[in-house]
Design an enzyme around this catalytic site. Sequence first.
Site, PDB file in Angstrom:
ATOM      1  N   GLY A  82       0.834  -1.201   0.000  1.00 25.66           N
ATOM      2  CA  GLY A  82       0.000   0.000   0.000  1.00 25.66           C
ATOM      3  C   GLY A  82       0.862   1.241   0.000  1.00 25.66           C
ATOM      4  N   GLU A  83       0.178   2.392   0.053  1.00 23.57           N
ATOM      5  CA  GLU A  83       0.883   3.664  -0.001  1.00 23.57           C
ATOM      6  C   GLU A  83       0.127   4.680   0.838  1.00 23.57           C
ATOM      7  OE1 GLU A  83       2.956   6.501  -3.432  1.00 23.57           O
ATOM      8  OE2 GLU A  83       1.668   4.813  -3.981  1.00 23.57           O
ATOM      9  N   GLY A  84       0.869   5.482   1.623  1.00 23.87           N
ATOM     10  CA  GLY A  84       0.241   6.483   2.469  1.00 23.87           C
ATOM     11  C   GLY A  84       1.041   7.761   2.494  1.00 23.87           C
ATOM     12  N   GLY A  85       0.782   8.598   3.514  1.00 23.23           N
ATOM     13  CA  GLY A  85       1.441   9.889   3.618  1.00 23.23           C
ATOM     14  C   GLY A  85       2.942   9.775   3.807  1.00 23.23           C
ATOM     15  N   PHE A  86       3.389   8.710   4.465  1.00 21.37           N
ATOM     16  CA  PHE A  86       4.820   8.518   4.692  1.00 21.37           C
ATOM     17  C   PHE A  86       5.516   8.026   3.428  1.00 21.37           C
ATOM     18  CE2 PHE A  86       8.615   6.316   5.975  1.00 21.37           C
ATOM     19  CZ  PHE A  86       9.081   6.977   7.099  1.00 21.37           C
ATOM     20  N   ARG A  88       5.612   4.347   0.543  1.00 21.30           N
ATOM     21  CA  ARG A  88       5.117   3.030   0.159  1.00 21.30           C
ATOM     22  C   ARG A  88       5.484   1.974   1.202  1.00 21.30           C
ATOM     23  NH1 ARG A  88       6.254   2.769  -6.411  1.00 21.30           N
ATOM     24  NH2 ARG A  88       4.736   4.401  -6.954  1.00 21.30           N
ATOM     25  N   VAL A  89       4.617   0.968   1.315  1.00 19.79           N
ATOM     26  CA  VAL A  89       4.833  -0.123   2.256  1.00 19.79           C
ATOM     27  C   VAL A  89       4.958  -1.421   1.467  1.00 19.79           C
ATOM     28  CG1 VAL A  89       3.957  -1.342   4.279  1.00 19.79           C
ATOM     29  CG2 VAL A  89       3.466   1.099   3.986  1.00 19.79           C
ATOM     30  N   LYS A 103       8.247   0.118   5.426  1.00 18.42           N
ATOM     31  CA  LYS A 103       7.689   1.400   4.970  1.00 18.42           C
ATOM     32  C   LYS A 103       8.835   2.316   4.576  1.00 18.42           C
ATOM     33  CE  LYS A 103       5.308   3.958   7.946  1.00 18.42           C
ATOM     34  NZ  LYS A 103       4.145   4.448   8.736  1.00 18.42           N
ATOM     35  N   ASP A 206      -3.730  10.676  15.241  1.00 17.35           N
ATOM     36  CA  ASP A 206      -4.037  10.256  13.866  1.00 17.35           C
ATOM     37  C   ASP A 206      -4.791   8.931  13.845  1.00 17.35           C
ATOM     38  OD1 ASP A 206      -4.111  10.729  11.152  1.00 17.35           O
ATOM     39  OD2 ASP A 206      -2.161   9.820  10.746  1.00 17.35           O
TER      40      ASP A 206
END
Length: 370
Positions: A82-86, A88-89, A103, A206
Amino acid sequence: MVGCFACFKPAGEEEEEARSLPSASRRRGHSLRLSCSSSTRRQTGGNAAAAPEISSSSRARAFTYGELAAATDNFRAECLLGEGGFGRVYRGRLESGQVVAVKQLDRDGAQGNREFVVEVLMLSLLHHPNLVNLVGYCADGEQRLLVYEYMALGSLADHLLLPGASIMTPAPAPLSWETRMRVALGAARGLEYLHETANPPVIYRDLKSSNVLLDDALCPKLSDFGLAKLGPVGDRSPRVMGTYGYCSPEYVRAGNLTVKTDVYSFGVLLLELVTGRRAVDSSRPPAEQLLVAWAKPMLRDSKRYRELADPLLRGEFPERDLKQAVAVAAMCLQDEASARPLMSDAAVTLQYLAEAATVSSTSAPAPTTS
């Protein structure tokens, strides 16, 4: 796409805040009193030195970039989780054989070196069955990576707003009422530990469904601590950080940050579990896009609580237990922070609901076959 928002301040203040965090962490590190109800987990002290260095007393292991590249097969697309604000994981396998989630910091992303240091600090000090375990980190040159235990079932968000069935793929089974209450209880216990056991308290800041991860036994664990703050209990944040749809009114309006800010976010999460809706869903009609705004009229009238139940539950829940779960959400979502309960109080009710749901599911008659 719903993402993080911030009330920006001058760059000089931003840099000063980033510089001050590690020194404050060093001062507080040895005063943290951390305990866990699980006898299998032991806490040790640890500090964070100035970024990007992490103290050798940290329980987290320091990896080289080469080790993590090898673990993820050079960050192949097939390993992407997946992918988030930080950033890619990726799914990876260490030389020891342990499967992990890696991550990788996006250098152009919304979160940066400060959040990286905060996360390593927090998860090196905090240990609880409902917090994700940090295996290690990498601060190799300009590379910033975090290594976590692998959570096989992804995030809670993956199990809400399920896609419909098609000819090729049947619709996945929705979460049962029992599972929803156990997930809510686990998240509540994680926050209870941060607020009431850790000393000084930790404000998570968060909480959202995408940050609640599920292992293969559907045990929930809070993740992503880059925005977390150590106490005091009451504070005024110079920047409003969080995710739209989950932030409390007083935090959005004036930056007033306390543990009750997290309690409000928990109310949103519990409402997501009850309704099967996301906190913000732009695919719905305008009046229904913001979950709390849509639910408020029903939260004010206990006779309408049943209208909030996820249709995918098909009524398979005790009516009284649904009302109690909605009542907890309503208390957590009070506009006045002082009117919201402590997480320990919410956890007591949710423990009762989770245990009652387990008894109900095990005593239900088996389906008959013809």
